[in-house]
Design an enzyme around this catalytic site. Structure first.
Site, PDB file in Angstrom:
ATOM      1  N   ALA A  66      54.388  -1.205  -6.269  1.00  0.00           N
ATOM      2  CA  ALA A  66      55.930  -1.021  -6.699  1.00  0.00           C
ATOM      3  C   ALA A  66      56.574  -2.448  -6.921  1.00  0.00           C
ATOM      4  CB  ALA A  66      56.922   0.268  -6.079  1.00  0.00           C
ATOM      5  N   GLY A 112      51.656   0.981  -4.188  1.00  0.00           N
ATOM      6  CA  GLY A 112      52.707   2.115  -5.091  1.00  0.00           C
ATOM      7  C   GLY A 112      51.150   2.628  -6.006  1.00  0.00           C
ATOM      8  N   GLU A 115      48.355   4.376  -4.399  1.00  0.00           N
ATOM      9  CA  GLU A 115      49.548   5.201  -4.417  1.00  0.00           C
ATOM     10  C   GLU A 115      49.702   6.320  -5.185  1.00  0.00           C
ATOM     11  OE1 GLU A 115      52.710   3.839  -2.779  1.00  0.00           O
ATOM     12  OE2 GLU A 115      53.085   5.291  -0.566  1.00  0.00           O
ATOM     13  N   GLU A 135      51.973  -2.637   2.312  1.00  0.00           N
ATOM     14  CA  GLU A 135      53.642  -2.702   2.322  1.00  0.00           C
ATOM     15  C   GLU A 135      54.533  -3.113   3.910  1.00  0.00           C
ATOM     16  OE1 GLU A 135      51.770  -0.283   0.876  1.00  0.00           O
ATOM     17  OE2 GLU A 135      52.850   0.650  -0.088  1.00  0.00           O
TER      18      GLU A 135
HETATM   19  N1  COA Z   1      55.746  -6.437  -8.348  1.00  0.00           N
HETATM   20  C1  COA Z   1      56.533  -6.926  -9.061  1.00  0.00           C
HETATM   21  N2  COA Z   1      55.590  -7.973  -9.711  1.00  0.00           N
HETATM   22  C2  COA Z   1      54.187  -8.765  -8.993  1.00  0.00           C
HETATM   23  C3  COA Z   1      53.485  -7.895  -8.052  1.00  0.00           C
HETATM   24  C4  COA Z   1      54.830  -6.266  -7.528  1.00  0.00           C
HETATM   25  N3  COA Z   1      54.021  -5.566  -6.577  1.00  0.00           N
HETATM   26  N4  COA Z   1      52.048  -7.687  -8.422  1.00  0.00           N
HETATM   27  C5  COA Z   1      52.102  -8.789  -9.213  1.00  0.00           C
HETATM   28  N5  COA Z   1      53.406  -9.479  -9.431  1.00  0.00           N
HETATM   29  C6  COA Z   1      53.845 -10.531 -10.483  1.00  0.00           C
HETATM   30  C7  COA Z   1      53.848 -11.444  -9.761  1.00  0.00           C
HETATM   31  O1  COA Z   1      54.833 -11.371  -9.408  1.00  0.00           O
HETATM   32  C8  COA Z   1      53.185 -12.520 -11.334  1.00  0.00           C
HETATM   33  O2  COA Z   1      54.466 -12.936 -11.475  1.00  0.00           O
HETATM   34  P1  COA Z   1      54.824 -14.653 -13.096  1.00  0.00           P
HETATM   35  O3  COA Z   1      53.855 -14.355 -12.848  1.00  0.00           O
HETATM   36  O4  COA Z   1      56.147 -12.782 -13.207  1.00  0.00           O
HETATM   37  O5  COA Z   1      55.158 -14.915 -10.997  1.00  0.00           O
HETATM   38  C9  COA Z   1      52.360 -11.709 -11.787  1.00  0.00           C
HETATM   39  O6  COA Z   1      52.655 -10.696 -11.291  1.00  0.00           O
HETATM   40  C10 COA Z   1      50.740 -12.505 -11.279  1.00  0.00           C
HETATM   41  O7  COA Z   1      50.544 -11.944  -9.720  1.00  0.00           O
HETATM   42  P2  COA Z   1      50.285 -13.295  -9.298  1.00  0.00           P
HETATM   43  O8  COA Z   1      51.550 -13.141  -7.479  1.00  0.00           O
HETATM   44  O9  COA Z   1      50.447 -14.905  -9.700  1.00  0.00           O
HETATM   45  O10 COA Z   1      48.716 -12.904  -9.442  1.00  0.00           O
HETATM   46  P3  COA Z   1      47.656 -13.232  -7.445  1.00  0.00           P
HETATM   47  O11 COA Z   1      46.398 -13.498  -8.894  1.00  0.00           O
HETATM   48  O12 COA Z   1      47.654 -14.820  -7.467  1.00  0.00           O
HETATM   49  O13 COA Z   1      47.619 -13.196  -6.768  1.00  0.00           O
HETATM   50  C11 COA Z   1      47.880  -9.398  -6.029  1.00  0.00           C
HETATM   51  C12 COA Z   1      47.676 -10.756  -7.124  1.00  0.00           C
HETATM   52  C13 COA Z   1      47.910  -9.011  -6.932  1.00  0.00           C
HETATM   53  C14 COA Z   1      46.976 -10.441  -4.936  1.00  0.00           C
HETATM   54  C15 COA Z   1      49.605 -10.600  -5.715  1.00  0.00           C
HETATM   55  O14 COA Z   1      49.915 -10.138  -7.085  1.00  0.00           O
HETATM   56  C16 COA Z   1      50.144  -9.963  -5.163  1.00  0.00           C
HETATM   57  O15 COA Z   1      49.853  -9.575  -3.581  1.00  0.00           O
HETATM   58  N6  COA Z   1      50.748  -8.583  -5.118  1.00  0.00           N
HETATM   59  C17 COA Z   1      52.290  -8.141  -4.697  1.00  0.00           C
HETATM   60  C18 COA Z   1      51.149  -6.695  -3.907  1.00  0.00           C
HETATM   61  C19 COA Z   1      51.783  -5.831  -3.717  1.00  0.00           C
HETATM   62  O16 COA Z   1      52.788  -6.081  -1.732  1.00  0.00           O
HETATM   63  N7  COA Z   1      52.308  -4.696  -3.278  1.00  0.00           N
HETATM   64  C20 COA Z   1      52.756  -3.921  -2.549  1.00  0.00           C
HETATM   65  C21 COA Z   1      53.839  -3.817  -3.311  1.00  0.00           C
HETATM   66  S1  COA Z   1      55.222  -2.146  -2.425  1.00  0.00           S
END
Ligand code: COA
Length: 260
Positions: A66, A112, A115, A135
């Site tokens: 999400a 999400g 999910e 989460e």
């Molecule tokens: N919500 C909002 N933005 C998200 C996102 C999320 N769940 N997951 C990734 N993004 C965005 C990042 O903020 C970043 O945006 P920016 O370039 O404007 O800063 C872009 O997507 C790329 O992500 P980034 O984190 O730079 O890539 P990465 O390769 O370093 O890491 C992940 C990849 C998937 C490990 C990392 O993005 C992450 O941990 N995301 C969140 C996962 C999460 O907790 N999901 C559950 C949500 S309830």
């Protein structure tokens, strides 16, 4: 119908819905959830479509969760509403759709995202995919069905571990857990999903719809799955597809189902 965050393609009775926010790793914001609802509904109502595939754009992510930026300041009421709306509009909606929905997990499927994949009827993953419910690392719990569907799919102990550690598993572990049915290369993922979808298209759409309802009823509290099976089984006998299927078998020819 136009979409900002979704690509919608139709080919040989198969709709492919691609979540298209690669710069945000296809994170599900409010607009994307609403568009996914519309796209899935459109596919369900289109008589030329028999199977739906959901995937993510780019080579990195299916859906990274999400959109955290949208709910970071939410109150208790807003958080509750967010989950309730999501269940209704997307996750329960997909799970109970009358047409099969396959998740092509082409990269990160987190929160999400996992999910969403779990709400689909079954899942395939590419070998770079990583799945998890992170989460609790954000101070919340999975709110789009993850606490219910993950234990259904992989068992309570494994689900508890994944949820409590907030860790990710790779595609092969997901395969060994039964979370995905197959692992392919990235290039092969969509062609292989379409091959399975094409097999499904050979069968009776009304019978498939009944089967989805009967299987799902096993996981609904207060519903007796065996009773639902008996009712849906009986209903099939009143359909044109049943007459066509049995007649084609006896005439030693391929059935031509109309979905009626
Ligand atoms: N919500 C909002 N933005 C998200 C996102 C999320 N769940 N997951 C990734 N993004 C965005 C990042 O903020 C970043 O945006 P920016 O370039 O404007 O800063 C872009 O997507 C790329 O992500 P980034 O984190 O730079 O890539 P990465 O390769 O370093 O890491 C992940 C990849 C998937 C490990 C990392 O993005 C992450 O941990 N995301 C969140 C996962 C999460 O907790 N999901 C559950 C949500 S309830």
């Amino acid at each position: 119908m136009t979409f900002n965050n979704i690509l919608f393609e139709e080919d040989n009775s198969i709709a492919t819905i691609t979540i298209n926010r690669p710069n945000k790793l296809n994170a599900l914001n409010k607009e994307t959830i609403a568009e996914l609802h519309r796209a899935v509904k459109l596919a369900e109502e289109d008589g030329d479509i028999n199977v739906i595939i959901i995937t993510g754009s780019g080579e990195k992510a299916f859906v990274a969760g999400a959109d955290i930026s949208e709910f970071a300041n939410f109150s208790v009421e807003e958080g509750t509403k967010l989950a309730a709306n999501g269940h209704k509009m997307l996750f329960d909606f997909i799970e109970n759709l009358s047409k099969p929905v396959i998740a092509a997990v082409n990269g990160f499927a987190l929160g999400g995202g996992l999910e969403l994949a779990m709400a689909c009827h079954f899942r395939l993953a590419s070998d770079n995919a990583k799945m998890g419910l992170p989460e609790v690392s954000l101070g919340v719990i999975p709110g789009y069905g993850g606490t219910q569907r993950l234990p259904q799919l992989i068992g309570k102990g494994r689900a508890m571990e994944m949820i409590m550690t907030a860790g990710m598993i790779d595609a092969n572990k997901a395969l060994s857990y039964g979370l995905v049915n197959y692992v392919t290369t990235q290039d092969e993922l969509l062609p292989f999903c379409k091959k399975i979808a094409a097999k499904i298209c050979n069968n009776s759409p009304v019978a498939i719809s009944s089967a989805i309802q009967a299987v799902n009823s096993n996981f609904k509290s207060g519903v007796n799955g065996y009773d639902v099976e008996i009712k849906e089984f009986g209903k099939c006998f009143g359909t044109a597809d049943f007459i066509e299927g049995t007649t084609a078998f006896l005439e030693k020819r391929k059935a031509n189902f109309t979905g009626e």
